[in-house]
Design a protein around this motif. Sequence first.
Motif, PDB file in Angstrom:
ATOM      1  N   ASN A   1     -11.221   4.782 -17.622  1.00 54.24           N
ATOM      2  CA  ASN A   1     -11.079   3.329 -17.752  1.00 54.24           C
ATOM      3  C   ASN A   1     -10.370   2.730 -16.541  1.00 54.24           C
ATOM      4  O   ASN A   1      -9.517   1.857 -16.671  1.00 54.24           O
ATOM      5  N   THR A   2     -10.750   3.187 -15.383  1.00 55.46           N
ATOM      6  CA  THR A   2     -10.052   2.813 -14.155  1.00 55.46           C
ATOM      7  C   THR A   2     -11.045   2.356 -13.099  1.00 55.46           C
ATOM      8  O   THR A   2     -12.114   2.948 -12.957  1.00 55.46           O
ATOM      9  N   VAL A   3     -10.664   1.319 -12.385  1.00 59.06           N
ATOM     10  CA  VAL A   3     -11.400   0.916 -11.197  1.00 59.06           C
ATOM     11  C   VAL A   3     -10.486   1.068  -9.989  1.00 59.06           C
ATOM     12  O   VAL A   3      -9.260   1.041 -10.110  1.00 59.06           O
ATOM     13  N   TYR A   4     -11.109   1.223  -8.839  1.00 56.59           N
ATOM     14  CA  TYR A   4     -10.369   1.467  -7.608  1.00 56.59           C
ATOM     15  C   TYR A   4     -10.844   0.507  -6.527  1.00 56.59           C
ATOM     16  O   TYR A   4     -11.971   0.023  -6.544  1.00 56.59           O
ATOM     17  N   LEU A   5      -9.978   0.264  -5.578  1.00 58.85           N
ATOM     18  CA  LEU A   5     -10.357  -0.452  -4.370  1.00 58.85           C
ATOM     19  C   LEU A   5      -9.819   0.362  -3.200  1.00 58.85           C
ATOM     20  O   LEU A   5      -8.611   0.381  -2.942  1.00 58.85           O
ATOM     21  N   GLN A   6     -10.720   1.085  -2.544  1.00 55.84           N
ATOM     22  CA  GLN A   6     -10.349   1.844  -1.355  1.00 55.84           C
ATOM     23  C   GLN A   6     -10.403   0.900  -0.154  1.00 55.84           C
ATOM     24  O   GLN A   6     -11.460   0.339   0.144  1.00 55.84           O
ATOM     25  N   MET A   7      -9.284   0.750   0.505  1.00 60.48           N
ATOM     26  CA  MET A   7      -9.180  -0.202   1.603  1.00 60.48           C
ATOM     27  C   MET A   7      -8.899   0.571   2.889  1.00 60.48           C
ATOM     28  O   MET A   7      -7.851   1.216   3.016  1.00 60.48           O
ATOM     29  N   ASN A   8      -9.831   0.510   3.807  1.00 60.06           N
ATOM     30  CA  ASN A   8      -9.705   1.191   5.100  1.00 60.06           C
ATOM     31  C   ASN A   8      -9.658   0.161   6.224  1.00 60.06           C
ATOM     32  O   ASN A   8     -10.030  -1.000   6.038  1.00 60.06           O
ATOM     33  N   SER A   9      -9.226   0.615   7.382  1.00 59.44           N
ATOM     34  CA  SER A   9      -9.172  -0.258   8.565  1.00 59.44           C
ATOM     35  C   SER A   9      -8.471  -1.574   8.247  1.00 59.44           C
ATOM     36  O   SER A   9      -8.960  -2.660   8.571  1.00 59.44           O
ATOM     37  N   LEU A  10      -7.342  -1.479   7.607  1.00 58.61           N
ATOM     38  CA  LEU A  10      -6.639  -2.678   7.156  1.00 58.61           C
ATOM     39  C   LEU A  10      -6.149  -3.511   8.327  1.00 58.61           C
ATOM     40  O   LEU A  10      -5.775  -2.981   9.388  1.00 58.61           O
ATOM     41  N   LYS A  11      -6.159  -4.817   8.115  1.00 61.42           N
ATOM     42  CA  LYS A  11      -5.754  -5.785   9.121  1.00 61.42           C
ATOM     43  C   LYS A  11      -4.591  -6.610   8.584  1.00 61.42           C
ATOM     44  O   LYS A  11      -4.446  -6.750   7.356  1.00 61.42           O
ATOM     45  N   PRO A  12      -3.802  -7.201   9.458  1.00 61.13           N
ATOM     46  CA  PRO A  12      -2.707  -8.058   8.978  1.00 61.13           C
ATOM     47  C   PRO A  12      -3.193  -9.173   8.047  1.00 61.13           C
ATOM     48  O   PRO A  12      -2.482  -9.536   7.101  1.00 61.13           O
ATOM     49  N   GLU A  13      -4.381  -9.672   8.279  1.00 63.94           N
ATOM     50  CA  GLU A  13      -4.915 -10.739   7.427  1.00 63.94           C
ATOM     51  C   GLU A  13      -5.313 -10.259   6.031  1.00 63.94           C
ATOM     52  O   GLU A  13      -5.658 -11.067   5.176  1.00 63.94           O
ATOM     53  N   ASP A  14      -5.252  -8.954   5.793  1.00 63.87           N
ATOM     54  CA  ASP A  14      -5.476  -8.430   4.443  1.00 63.87           C
ATOM     55  C   ASP A  14      -4.206  -8.496   3.594  1.00 63.87           C
ATOM     56  O   ASP A  14      -4.249  -8.203   2.397  1.00 63.87           O
ATOM     57  N   THR A  15      -3.098  -8.873   4.207  1.00 65.67           N
ATOM     58  CA  THR A  15      -1.842  -8.982   3.478  1.00 65.67           C
ATOM     59  C   THR A  15      -1.953 -10.025   2.367  1.00 65.67           C
ATOM     60  O   THR A  15      -2.310 -11.170   2.621  1.00 65.67           O
ATOM     61  N   ALA A  16      -1.662  -9.593   1.147  1.00 63.69           N
ATOM     62  CA  ALA A  16      -1.797 -10.471  -0.016  1.00 63.69           C
ATOM     63  C   ALA A  16      -1.334  -9.716  -1.263  1.00 63.69           C
ATOM     64  O   ALA A  16      -1.129  -8.499  -1.233  1.00 63.69           O
ATOM     65  N   VAL A  17      -1.208 -10.462  -2.344  1.00 60.44           N
ATOM     66  CA  VAL A  17      -1.090  -9.842  -3.662  1.00 60.44           C
ATOM     67  C   VAL A  17      -2.507  -9.647  -4.190  1.00 60.44           C
ATOM     68  O   VAL A  17      -3.295 -10.594  -4.216  1.00 60.44           O
ATOM     69  N   TYR A  18      -2.806  -8.432  -4.591  1.00 59.68           N
ATOM     70  CA  TYR A  18      -4.142  -8.095  -5.077  1.00 59.68           C
ATOM     71  C   TYR A  18      -4.122  -8.004  -6.599  1.00 59.68           C
ATOM     72  O   TYR A  18      -3.234  -7.372  -7.183  1.00 59.68           O
ATOM     73  N   TYR A  19      -5.129  -8.634  -7.203  1.00 63.59           N
ATOM     74  CA  TYR A  19      -5.232  -8.683  -8.649  1.00 63.59           C
ATOM     75  C   TYR A  19      -6.555  -8.077  -9.095  1.00 63.59           C
ATOM     76  O   TYR A  19      -7.599  -8.337  -8.482  1.00 63.59           O
ATOM     77  N   CYS A  20      -6.505  -7.308 -10.173  1.00 66.11           N
ATOM     78  CA  CYS A  20      -7.755  -6.924 -10.804  1.00 66.11           C
ATOM     79  C   CYS A  20      -8.033  -7.878 -11.955  1.00 66.11           C
ATOM     80  O   CYS A  20      -7.117  -8.438 -12.548  1.00 66.11           O
ATOM     81  N   ALA A  21      -9.302  -8.071 -12.214  1.00 63.61           N
ATOM     82  CA  ALA A  21      -9.722  -9.028 -13.239  1.00 63.61           C
ATOM     83  C   ALA A  21     -10.947  -8.500 -13.960  1.00 63.61           C
ATOM     84  O   ALA A  21     -11.694  -7.676 -13.414  1.00 63.61           O
ATOM     85  N   ALA A  22     -11.148  -8.980 -15.166  1.00 65.14           N
ATOM     86  CA  ALA A  22     -12.299  -8.542 -15.956  1.00 65.14           C
ATOM     87  C   ALA A  22     -12.807  -9.692 -16.808  1.00 65.14           C
ATOM     88  O   ALA A  22     -12.052 -10.589 -17.190  1.00 65.14           O
ATOM     89  N   ASP A  23     -14.079  -9.625 -17.097  1.00 65.87           N
ATOM     90  CA  ASP A  23     -14.675 -10.597 -18.001  1.00 65.87           C
ATOM     91  C   ASP A  23     -15.924 -10.009 -18.613  1.00 65.87           C
ATOM     92  O   ASP A  23     -16.672  -9.299 -17.940  1.00 65.87           O
TER      93      ASP A  23
END
Length: 125
Positions: free
Chosen positions: A76-98
Amino acid sequence: VQLQASGGGLVQPGGSLRLSCVASGLTFSRPTLAWFRQAPGKEREFVAAIFRSGGQTYYADSVKGRFTFGRDNAKNTVYLQMNSLKPEDTAVYYCAADNQLILSQLRNDQQYDYWGQGTQVTVSS
């Protein structure tokens, strides 16, 4: 329904992180599952999603080719693999469902009924 996001942290530009979101109380294989993010002073924006049980993934242009959305139905898990990260990727990340949104609503955060608490990602040297 509860969504529990984790995996954020501080990483240097060019580095990688993997976010996880554990969902409970959903019929996991059916809903649309998504990641959004919100940077300071900006509106929340769409990052990536898997539409219902079909498995088709969708990405924001800004992360395409760098981020990968995955899911493990058994956990029951989802993932977000984030590579080659940039400063503009800085944020609070939220998962959501509907359970009910249609494809044309995929990128609209107002259409999602269920949200996790957010996890901070900071990309900085």
